[in-house]
Design an enzyme around this catalytic site. Structure first.
Site, mmCIF file in Angstrom:
data_model
loop_
_atom_site.group_PDB
_atom_site.id
_atom_site.type_symbol
_atom_site.label_atom_id
_atom_site.label_comp_id
_atom_site.label_asym_id
_atom_site.label_seq_id
_atom_site.Cartn_x
_atom_site.Cartn_y
_atom_site.Cartn_z
ATOM 1 N N MET A 106 7.288 20.346 26.426
ATOM 2 C CA MET A 106 6.393 21.137 25.547
ATOM 3 C C MET A 106 5.432 20.204 24.822
ATOM 4 S SD MET A 106 9.259 23.502 23.742
ATOM 5 C CE MET A 106 10.471 24.422 24.687
ATOM 6 N N SER A 157 19.749 24.012 30.436
ATOM 7 C CA SER A 157 18.537 23.463 29.828
ATOM 8 C C SER A 157 18.927 22.401 28.807
ATOM 9 C CB SER A 157 17.741 24.557 29.139
ATOM 10 O OG SER A 157 16.780 23.955 28.294
ATOM 11 N N HIS A 172 10.184 22.413 33.695
ATOM 12 C CA HIS A 172 9.430 23.583 33.226
ATOM 13 C C HIS A 172 8.349 23.052 32.293
ATOM 14 C CE1 HIS A 172 9.705 27.564 30.692
ATOM 15 N NE2 HIS A 172 8.509 27.366 31.207
ATOM 16 N N MET A 226 5.509 23.313 29.830
ATOM 17 C CA MET A 226 4.861 24.200 28.862
ATOM 18 C C MET A 226 3.788 23.399 28.138
ATOM 19 S SD MET A 226 8.262 26.188 27.587
ATOM 20 C CE MET A 226 9.322 24.915 28.285
ATOM 21 N N MET A 228 10.272 34.584 32.553
ATOM 22 C CA MET A 228 10.746 34.242 31.200
ATOM 23 C C MET A 228 11.382 35.479 30.568
ATOM 24 S SD MET A 228 10.096 31.056 30.644
ATOM 25 C CE MET A 228 10.687 31.018 28.942
ATOM 26 N N ASP A 256 12.692 21.138 29.760
ATOM 27 C CA ASP A 256 11.602 21.870 29.116
ATOM 28 C C ASP A 256 10.636 20.902 28.445
ATOM 29 O OD1 ASP A 256 12.297 24.736 29.470
ATOM 30 O OD2 ASP A 256 14.133 24.148 28.422
ATOM 31 N N GLY A 293 20.525 27.360 28.094
ATOM 32 C CA GLY A 293 20.547 26.236 27.171
ATOM 33 C C GLY A 293 21.669 26.366 26.171
ATOM 34 N N ASP A 343 14.782 32.644 32.772
ATOM 35 C CA ASP A 343 14.871 31.591 31.757
ATOM 36 C C ASP A 343 14.741 32.186 30.359
ATOM 37 O OD1 ASP A 343 14.790 29.264 30.290
ATOM 38 O OD2 ASP A 343 12.825 28.608 31.021
ATOM 39 N N GLY A 344 15.814 32.026 29.573
ATOM 40 C CA GLY A 344 15.763 32.408 28.169
ATOM 41 C C GLY A 344 16.846 33.382 27.761
ATOM 42 N N GLY A 345 17.706 32.933 26.851
ATOM 43 C CA GLY A 345 18.723 33.824 26.297
ATOM 44 C C GLY A 345 19.822 34.215 27.265
ATOM 45 N N HIS A 396 17.610 21.709 33.924
ATOM 46 C CA HIS A 396 16.319 22.283 33.548
ATOM 47 C C HIS A 396 15.733 21.461 32.400
ATOM 48 C CE1 HIS A 396 13.550 25.758 33.199
ATOM 49 N NE2 HIS A 396 13.653 25.606 31.889
ATOM 50 N N GLY A 405 9.007 28.261 24.193
ATOM 51 C CA GLY A 405 8.806 27.404 23.018
ATOM 52 C C GLY A 405 10.098 27.001 22.332
ATOM 53 N N PHE A 406 11.085 27.872 22.368
ATOM 54 C CA PHE A 406 12.308 27.599 21.611
ATOM 55 C C PHE A 406 13.537 28.084 22.374
ATOM 56 C CE2 PHE A 406 8.833 27.986 18.672
ATOM 57 C CZ PHE A 406 8.981 26.859 17.869
ATOM 58 N N GLY A 407 14.611 27.324 22.250
ATOM 59 C CA GLY A 407 15.901 27.779 22.752
ATOM 60 C C GLY A 407 16.543 28.702 21.736
#
Ligand code: DX5
Ligand code: ZN
Length: 236
Positions: free
Chosen positions: A52, A24, A81, A83, A152, A50, A212, A190-192, A48, A157-159
């Protein structure tokens, strides 16, 4: 044992599933995107992006002009992606900017059929995203019309947030759903994501891993990509 579906066969299918790593760009140095992309490009399948709007999520990232600049420096598959509150609004522009596929949140578009059609008409692959608190059932009726299903594993909203392991049963459900129906959709998480949880994500059935901070925040992004891939492939 079900003779038509022996456990050994399932294992083989899981192993044969092709893993795609999708760094990301949100965690990259925005002043040096060309260099950031060049560092990982040969080792990953997708990028990826993002997008927003500061309304659907409490953050603003980047939009069309940045994506055009990214397109100009790489041939990688661009996975966008979205958002934003009205994800259908910019699909032709995103396609023109060089995006290959878009994913939209079911929380933003409860009936996504028209958005999916718009995406296809613009020549884009299409996918649906569910937030950690949204059940898989919310997208189940639309999955046959998806190239990718995104689970998700953080609030969007945040990496840099912690991975929510409680979404893994939802990944399993999504994988089961597509396999049982013979669908070709990718299952993305997606995420963490990082080397420490990519194995669990892979064994739950995810085959597209977005990362990311674990990639662009690493001292050696290529090593991070390799570690994530190895963990996901070996389910460890
Ligand atoms: C969060 C984004 C993610 C994020 C992932 O809203 O959808 O793609 O960039 O970043 P990490 O891997 O740092 O959680
Ligand atoms: Zn994302």
């Amino acid at each position: 044992m079900d003779p038509a579906n022996p456990p050994g066969l399932q294992y083989t299918q899981a192993m044969a599933r092709s893993i795609k790593i999708a760094p990301s760009l949100l965690a990259a140095d925005f002043a040096r995107l060309d260099r950031e992309i060049a560092r990982v490009e040969k080792y990953v399948e997708w990028l990826h992006l993002d997008v927003m709007d500061g309304h659907f999520v409490p953050n603003i990232s980047f939009g069309i002009p940045v994506i055009e600049s990214v397109r100009a420096v790489t041939d990688l598959y661009l996975d966008c992606h979205i958002m934003t509150t009205n994800p259908g609004a910019y699909l032709p522009e995103l396609a023109k900017a060089g995006v290959d596929g878009v994913t939209v949140h079911i929380e933003a578009v409860p009936d996504p059929s028209e958005t999916a059609d718009r995406a296809r008409r613009s020549g884009l692959d299409f996918g649906l995203v569910v937030n950690p608190g949204t059940p898989f059932d919310a997208i189940a009726p639309f999955v046959e019309n998806c190239d990718v299903v995104v689970i998700m594993s953080v609030e969007p909203g945040f990496g840099g947030q912690d991975f929510k392991g409680e979404v893994l049963p939802k990944v399993e459900k999504a994988r089961e759903w597509v396999e049982n129906r013979g669908l070709a959709a990718d299952i993305q998480i997606d995420g963490g994501i990082g080397p420490e949880n990519a194995g669990a994500a892979g064994s739950a059935g995810a085959n597209v891993l977005v990362a990311g901070s674990a990639v662009f925040g690493a001292e050696d992004p290529v090593l991070a990509v390799k570690e994530i891939r190895r963990a996901a492939e070996r389910n460890e």
